[in-house]
Design an enzyme around this catalytic site. Structure first.
Site, PDB file in Angstrom:
ATOM      1  N   ARG A 148     -62.394 140.235  -5.985  1.00  0.00           N
ATOM      2  CA  ARG A 148     -61.382 140.036  -4.942  1.00  0.00           C
ATOM      3  C   ARG A 148     -60.148 139.363  -5.595  1.00  0.00           C
ATOM      4  O   ARG A 148     -60.368 138.287  -5.856  1.00  0.00           O
ATOM      5  CB  ARG A 148     -62.010 139.844  -3.651  1.00  0.00           C
ATOM      6  N   TYR A 160     -53.730 132.803   3.002  1.00  0.00           N
ATOM      7  CA  TYR A 160     -54.706 133.085   3.323  1.00  0.00           C
ATOM      8  C   TYR A 160     -55.500 133.390   1.670  1.00  0.00           C
ATOM      9  O   TYR A 160     -54.838 134.159   1.100  1.00  0.00           O
ATOM     10  CB  TYR A 160     -55.372 134.094   4.174  1.00  0.00           C
ATOM     11  N   ASP A 211     -58.242 141.389   0.400  1.00  0.00           N
ATOM     12  CA  ASP A 211     -58.511 140.955   1.841  1.00  0.00           C
ATOM     13  C   ASP A 211     -57.397 140.698   2.445  1.00  0.00           C
ATOM     14  O   ASP A 211     -56.301 139.904   2.138  1.00  0.00           O
ATOM     15  CB  ASP A 211     -59.345 139.817   2.049  1.00  0.00           C
ATOM     16  N   HIS A 213     -57.011 139.938   5.797  1.00  0.00           N
ATOM     17  CA  HIS A 213     -57.342 139.107   6.905  1.00  0.00           C
ATOM     18  C   HIS A 213     -56.743 139.354   8.318  1.00  0.00           C
ATOM     19  O   HIS A 213     -55.975 138.479   8.628  1.00  0.00           O
ATOM     20  CB  HIS A 213     -57.120 137.723   6.180  1.00  0.00           C
ATOM     21  N   GLU A 237     -59.715 145.335   2.640  1.00  0.00           N
ATOM     22  CA  GLU A 237     -60.464 144.519   3.611  1.00  0.00           C
ATOM     23  C   GLU A 237     -59.752 144.098   4.830  1.00  0.00           C
ATOM     24  O   GLU A 237     -58.749 143.518   4.754  1.00  0.00           O
ATOM     25  CB  GLU A 237     -61.254 143.483   3.141  1.00  0.00           C
ATOM     26  N   GLU A 263     -66.443 141.342   9.079  1.00  0.00           N
ATOM     27  CA  GLU A 263     -67.118 140.154   8.886  1.00  0.00           C
ATOM     28  C   GLU A 263     -67.159 139.420  10.029  1.00  0.00           C
ATOM     29  O   GLU A 263     -68.133 138.234  10.338  1.00  0.00           O
ATOM     30  CB  GLU A 263     -66.578 139.141   7.773  1.00  0.00           C
ATOM     31  N   ARG A 284     -68.994 145.247   6.988  1.00  0.00           N
ATOM     32  CA  ARG A 284     -69.029 143.831   6.551  1.00  0.00           C
ATOM     33  C   ARG A 284     -69.904 143.009   7.285  1.00  0.00           C
ATOM     34  O   ARG A 284     -69.910 141.701   6.793  1.00  0.00           O
ATOM     35  CB  ARG A 284     -67.793 143.512   6.143  1.00  0.00           C
ATOM     36  N   GLU A 340     -70.369 140.177  -1.118  1.00  0.00           N
ATOM     37  CA  GLU A 340     -69.625 139.181  -1.235  1.00  0.00           C
ATOM     38  C   GLU A 340     -70.351 137.859  -1.780  1.00  0.00           C
ATOM     39  O   GLU A 340     -71.332 137.807  -0.932  1.00  0.00           O
ATOM     40  CB  GLU A 340     -68.607 138.880  -0.225  1.00  0.00           C
ATOM     41  N   TRP A 403     -55.022 134.839  11.864  1.00  0.00           N
ATOM     42  CA  TRP A 403     -55.019 133.898  10.513  1.00  0.00           C
ATOM     43  C   TRP A 403     -55.820 134.771   9.633  1.00  0.00           C
ATOM     44  O   TRP A 403     -56.719 135.577   9.990  1.00  0.00           O
ATOM     45  CB  TRP A 403     -55.897 132.604  10.884  1.00  0.00           C
TER      46      TRP A 403
HETATM   47  O1  EZ4 Z   1     -62.184 133.572   5.872  1.00  0.00           O
HETATM   48  O2  EZ4 Z   1     -65.472 133.181   5.880  1.00  0.00           O
HETATM   49  O3  EZ4 Z   1     -63.803 137.678   3.049  1.00  0.00           O
HETATM   50  N1  EZ4 Z   1     -63.897 136.504   3.137  1.00  0.00           N
HETATM   51  C1  EZ4 Z   1     -63.285 136.061   4.228  1.00  0.00           C
HETATM   52  C2  EZ4 Z   1     -63.581 134.533   4.474  1.00  0.00           C
HETATM   53  C3  EZ4 Z   1     -63.285 133.889   5.784  1.00  0.00           C
HETATM   54  C4  EZ4 Z   1     -64.318 132.711   6.223  1.00  0.00           C
HETATM   55  C5  EZ4 Z   1     -64.195 132.505   7.717  1.00  0.00           C
HETATM   56  O4  EZ4 Z   1     -65.054 131.597   8.012  1.00  0.00           O
HETATM   57  O5  EZ4 Z   1     -62.226 136.543   4.760  1.00  0.00           O
HETATM   58  O6  EZ4 Z   1     -63.225 133.677   3.385  1.00  0.00           O
HETATM   59 CO    CO Z   2     -62.472 138.791   4.541  1.00  0.00          CO
END
Ligand code: EZ4
Ligand code: CO
Length: 403
Positions: A148, A160, A211, A213, A237, A263, A284, A340, A403
């Site tokens: 990733r 992030y 990702d 996020h 992701e 996730e 996920r 992961e 976030w």
């Molecule tokens: O931000 O697990 O793909 N992984 C992620 C992680 C999340 C954290 C949050 O607790 O997006 O790093």
């Molecule tokens: Co993630």
């Protein structure tokens, strides 16, 4: 009858916080389950101590399904991360006990191996495209087949996925939430350059993942997916928040970049439409936040009907206990995609001795009975809980953002 005789919740911070449930039986055999919910750890500890454990004492440790239903239906208040993490911890511990009694690793109880090894991906990140490119090289040298990639964005002071430590990523970095500033425009302009650079340097033999996020709107995500098509990502992701599952339909209309999400999902109901309408490629959800092995297996079976494969969350906040359980699941199910894997700190590894091991880009669950992970309670005591929050995110004008 194999009875649950005693239960305890162990909170420890060997480099980061982990909550672990230990269930002991009248025959001496015990099982453990991960109960860690990043930034909300003590809520799950309380839920277990005050509301679940009193109901467990005296129950038949072999009745995993009935106990799951008892805790899910029986609480009246269903779903949600705290409830489902607490149920997951009980479920993992009971499967661990059953495996130990049978003297078999859990994957044998799930039907045996469907593959020899579990492909994992790690997080390469850097403040600049150059740094991230270098870091991808480090992962390739470690034998990874899937990586990733995240990078800092010019004009944004923090992003992030970018960390100080290289093989360890810990976003829960402060006793009160850190505030980050976000710009979708800057991000969308920069990210395609990262993947162009990575493909130029390393070619197409390595799987690359990214990702988002939860930071884009569906149409922005469609645009990003389209821009990244030439670089053939393994997946994009969390392109948008999945609170509204229909959002993914709009993304799908604009791009063939494979999509992964889940996730933060707790139940099958969080992804029912995403799966049934084939709006995603990878689900996920993972053991600890989605109701344990009992419920995750149900999600995976449902996903298999729609050609959706799994890609369990495995960041550093998922404890080695969750990883051991996830690997036994990954190696057994037919529709596994990828796992992961972010490495834990040496202190964490010491507190949680485990049977699984990494070799050349793959994890192997090992053959210990149960999920193959234990907790050293004496060592755990040396690391008291420390309050830690995930950051929050704002736009330049001060508005709260995901976030
Ligand atoms: O931000 O697990 O793909 N992984 C992620 C992680 C999340 C954290 C949050 O607790 O997006 O790093
Ligand atoms: Co993630």
């Amino acid at each position: 009858m194999l009875e649950i005789k005693e239960a305890k919740v162990i909170v420890t911070c060997p480099g980061r916080n982990f909550v672990t449930l230990k269930l002991m039986t009248n025959e001496g055999v015990y099982g453990i389950g991960d109960a860690t919910l990043n930034g909300r750890e003590l809520a799950v500890a309380t839920y277990l101590n005050d509301h679940i454990i009193p109901c467990l004492i005296g129950r038949d440790a072999h009745q995993i399904e009935d106990t799951w239903q008892y805790l899910y239906r029986g609480s009246y208040w269903r779903k949600g991360p705290v409830t489902m993490t607490a149920i997951a911890a009980v479920d993992m511990a009971l499967w661990d006990i059953k495996g130990k009694v049978a003297n078999l690793p859990l994957y044998q109880l799930f039907g045996g191996k469907s593959r020899d090894r579990v492909m994992v991906y790690g997080h390469a990140n850097g403040r600049t495209i150059e740094e991230t490119t270098e870091q991808v090289g480090t992962y390739l040298d470690l034998g990874y087949h899937a990586i990733r990639a995240q990078t800092g964005i010019p004009g944004l002071s923090s992003t992030y996925g970018v960390s100080k430590d290289k093989l360890f990523y810990e976003p829960a970095d402060s006793s009160l939430p850190t505030e980050n500033i976000w710009s979708t425009e800057k991000y969308l302009d920069h990210i395609p350059h990262l993947f162009q650079r990575l493909r130029d340097q390393y070619g197409f033999d390595v799987h690359l993942l990214h990702d988002v996020h939860h930071r884009l709107t569906p149409i922005e995500a469609g645009r990003l997916g389209k821009l990244l098509e030439p670089y053939r990502l393994f997946w994009l992701e969390d392109a948008v928040s999945a609170d509204n599952q229909e959002s993914f339909r709009l993304i799908r209309q604009h791009t063939v970049t494979p999509l992964a999400v889940g996730e933060i999902f707790n139940t099958l109901w969080d992804c029912q439409h995403l799966i049934q309408e084939q709006l995603i490629d990878y689900i996920r959800a993972t053991v600890v936040h989605a109701g344990g092995l009992t419920h995750l297996r149900r999600i995976a079976d449902f996903a298999a009907l729609y050609n959706v494969r799994t890609g369990c969350h495995g960041a550093t906040d998922l404890s080695p206990v969750c990883m051991g359980a996830a690997l036994n699941f990954d190696i057994a199910i037919p529709n596994f995609g990828i796992q992961e894997y972010m490495r834990h700190l040496p202190e964490t590894e010491e507190v949680f001795p485990h049977a699984y091991h990494f070799e050349k880009g793959f994890l192997y669950p090992g053959d210990s009975p149960g999920h193959g992970v234990d907790i050293d309670e004496e060592k755990a005591k040396q690391y008291p809980y420390q309050r830690a929050y995930l950051p929050v995110n704002r736009l330049a004008d001060g508005s709260m953002h995901n976030w």
